[in-house]
Write a protein that holds these residues in place. Sequence first.
Motif, short mmCIF file in Angstrom:
data_model
loop_
_atom_site.label_atom_id
_atom_site.label_comp_id
_atom_site.label_asym_id
_atom_site.label_seq_id
_atom_site.Cartn_x
_atom_site.Cartn_y
_atom_site.Cartn_z
N LYS A 1 0.81 -1.22 0.00
CA LYS A 1 0.00 0.00 0.00
C LYS A 1 0.85 1.27 0.00
O LYS A 1 0.31 2.38 0.11
CB LYS A 1 -0.95 0.00 1.20
CG LYS A 1 -1.95 -1.16 1.17
CD LYS A 1 -2.87 -1.18 2.39
CE LYS A 1 -3.95 -0.14 2.31
NZ LYS A 1 -4.95 -0.32 3.40
N SER A 2 2.16 1.11 -0.16
CA SER A 2 3.09 2.26 -0.20
C SER A 2 2.91 3.18 1.01
O SER A 2 2.87 4.41 0.89
CB SER A 2 2.92 3.06 -1.50
OG SER A 2 3.32 2.29 -2.61
N HIS A 3 2.80 2.57 2.17
CA HIS A 3 2.65 3.36 3.39
C HIS A 3 3.99 3.93 3.85
O HIS A 3 5.05 3.35 3.62
CB HIS A 3 2.08 2.48 4.52
CG HIS A 3 0.62 2.24 4.40
ND1 HIS A 3 -0.01 1.17 5.02
CD2 HIS A 3 -0.36 2.90 3.74
CE1 HIS A 3 -1.30 1.20 4.75
NE2 HIS A 3 -1.53 2.23 3.96
N THR A 4 3.90 5.06 4.51
CA THR A 4 5.05 5.67 5.17
C THR A 4 4.87 5.53 6.67
O THR A 4 3.81 5.87 7.21
CB THR A 4 5.17 7.15 4.80
OG1 THR A 4 5.28 7.27 3.38
CG2 THR A 4 6.38 7.78 5.46
N PHE A 5 5.90 5.03 7.37
CA PHE A 5 5.84 4.82 8.82
C PHE A 5 6.75 5.85 9.50
O PHE A 5 7.91 6.02 9.11
CB PHE A 5 6.36 3.42 9.19
CG PHE A 5 5.54 2.29 8.63
CD1 PHE A 5 4.71 1.54 9.46
CD2 PHE A 5 5.63 1.94 7.29
CE1 PHE A 5 3.98 0.48 8.95
CE2 PHE A 5 4.90 0.89 6.77
CZ PHE A 5 4.06 0.16 7.61
N PHE A 6 6.23 6.48 10.55
CA PHE A 6 7.03 7.39 11.36
C PHE A 6 7.00 6.89 12.81
O PHE A 6 5.92 6.78 13.40
CB PHE A 6 6.48 8.82 11.31
CG PHE A 6 6.74 9.53 10.02
CD1 PHE A 6 5.93 9.30 8.91
CD2 PHE A 6 7.79 10.42 9.89
CE1 PHE A 6 6.16 9.94 7.71
CE2 PHE A 6 8.02 11.07 8.70
CZ PHE A 6 7.22 10.84 7.60
N THR A 7 8.17 6.59 13.37
CA THR A 7 8.23 6.00 14.70
C THR A 7 9.19 6.79 15.60
O THR A 7 9.88 7.71 15.15
CB THR A 7 8.73 4.55 14.63
OG1 THR A 7 10.10 4.55 14.22
CG2 THR A 7 7.92 3.73 13.65
N GLY A 8 9.24 6.40 16.86
CA GLY A 8 10.25 6.91 17.78
C GLY A 8 9.74 8.01 18.69
O GLY A 8 8.60 8.47 18.60
N GLN A 9 10.62 8.41 19.62
CA GLN A 9 10.33 9.53 20.50
C GLN A 9 9.98 10.78 19.69
O GLN A 9 10.49 10.99 18.59
CB GLN A 9 11.54 9.88 21.37
CG GLN A 9 11.80 9.03 22.58
CD GLN A 9 12.89 9.67 23.43
OE1 GLN A 9 13.01 10.89 23.54
NE2 GLN A 9 13.70 8.83 24.05
N THR A 10 9.15 11.60 20.27
CA THR A 10 8.80 12.87 19.64
C THR A 10 9.88 13.92 19.88
O THR A 10 10.30 14.10 21.03
CB THR A 10 7.47 13.39 20.22
OG1 THR A 10 6.45 12.46 19.91
CG2 THR A 10 7.12 14.76 19.68
N PRO A 11 10.34 14.62 18.85
CA PRO A 11 11.26 15.74 19.05
C PRO A 11 10.49 16.97 19.54
O PRO A 11 10.06 17.82 18.76
CB PRO A 11 11.85 15.95 17.65
CG PRO A 11 10.79 15.46 16.71
CD PRO A 11 10.06 14.36 17.43
N VAL A 12 10.30 17.03 20.85
CA VAL A 12 9.40 18.02 21.46
C VAL A 12 9.72 19.44 21.02
O VAL A 12 8.82 20.25 20.76
CB VAL A 12 9.46 17.90 22.99
CG1 VAL A 12 8.72 19.06 23.66
CG2 VAL A 12 8.85 16.58 23.45
N MET A 13 11.01 19.77 20.90
CA MET A 13 11.38 21.15 20.61
C MET A 13 10.96 21.61 19.22
O MET A 13 10.93 22.81 18.95
CB MET A 13 12.88 21.33 20.80
CG MET A 13 13.32 21.18 22.25
SD MET A 13 15.10 21.30 22.49
CE MET A 13 15.35 23.02 22.06
N GLN A 14 10.60 20.68 18.33
CA GLN A 14 10.08 21.10 17.03
C GLN A 14 8.68 21.72 17.13
O GLN A 14 8.25 22.44 16.23
CB GLN A 14 10.03 19.90 16.08
CG GLN A 14 11.39 19.42 15.62
CD GLN A 14 11.30 18.44 14.48
OE1 GLN A 14 10.33 18.44 13.71
NE2 GLN A 14 12.30 17.59 14.33
N TYR A 15 7.99 21.44 18.24
CA TYR A 15 6.58 21.79 18.32
C TYR A 15 6.19 22.66 19.51
O TYR A 15 5.17 23.35 19.47
CB TYR A 15 5.73 20.52 18.39
CG TYR A 15 5.98 19.52 17.31
CD1 TYR A 15 5.59 19.77 15.99
CD2 TYR A 15 6.61 18.30 17.57
CE1 TYR A 15 5.82 18.84 14.99
CE2 TYR A 15 6.83 17.36 16.58
CZ TYR A 15 6.44 17.63 15.29
OH TYR A 15 6.67 16.72 14.30
#
Length: 404
Positions: A337-351
């Motif tokens: 299905k050509s999915h993109t996966f994003f995993t891991g800790q959140t980079p809090v300082m980006q947000y």
Amino acid sequence: MPENRAVVYKEPGKVAVEDISYPDLVLRDGPGVNPLNVGRKCQHGVILKVVSTNICGSDQHMVRGRTTAPSGLVLGHEITGEVIDVGRDVEFIKKGDLVSVPFNIACGRCRNCKERNTNVCLNVNPDRPGSAYGYVDMGGWVGGQSEYVMVPYADFQLLKFPDKEQAMEKILDLTMLSDIFPTGYHGAVSAGVRPGSTVYVAGAGPVGLAAAHSAQLLGAAVVIVGDLNVERLAQARSFGCETIDLSVHSNLAEQIEQTLGIPEVDSAVDCVGFEAHGHGQGHSEAPATVLNSIMEVTRPGGKLGIPGLYVTGDPGAVDTDAKIGTLKVRFGLGWAKSHTFFTGQTPVMQYHRDLMMAILNGKAQIAKAVNATVISLEEAPRAYADFDRGVSRKFVIDPHGLIH
């Protein structure tokens, strides 16, 4: 010197409030401290008087005995506080500042930090990239479910609130900036949520509710939340989400079709993690369930945000593979299905700065979305037990009685 009390992990199912050392600007030996971190000097750090510190679902994994956390570990990585002492090398943060602490500990100097990947800082944890306060295998930095805590790399990490009085009026919202609001937001952003999107959020715990609220902030047309807990589903409905009771319904795609007219969504967010259960009556633990189900219901070419926690060591896992984080994930389905996966800790300082501005200007009501509930430090053991039973609350510890 003031006393210091903190929430300490004792054994599976048990935490206690105990006296601990008052912090100074050195990382000293203690439960979970990596030997290579012992004696680390932190003149770039500050001492905080903790104003608020939250109980997180990630803490609960440790307290359930589902990690290799050692007895005596001081818990807590969601910290907001007032600066009461500053190290020699701190230039811009001042005594009296009210600040939010990103749960990721980051030096600001390594390649990853310079590329804004503060979730995988290379210099703060000898075990692996990335670190956090009061957490297993994260270097041993002392947790913040306490009266006072040391925070390193203060100039780089800390988010100063522009007006202390205004901040205290919105402290129940601002306390969520240390983790769950950026984490939920990151899940939605990395899943590609945009105006008009249809979104499925797996899990109606605090992070799931934060992800659902974040999807709404990003302009989603429909946000559907699935969970096994009817109380938490009711909380999701309270701010406009559609819901699916997965303790009753085993066919997720069929339930999504009843809401949207088609059995798929544009984006999906996994806010459950490695203690996931199967769907339907008689469900039991099946850790790959959420990952497989969100692949099933996300459209071809869609993105999957996975802020839910997965670990490399789970002594309470259902099988030998899962004990080392090996799950039976239908990767072929995601590939097809050509999915993109994003995993891991959140980079809090980006947000966190943008989300702070959304809170201060009335655009985000995250405390209401997650049902923020204030407790004293001494009430923390009972709150851990209540959270483990599935109450739909985000417990905010007020160690000094400063929240009114």
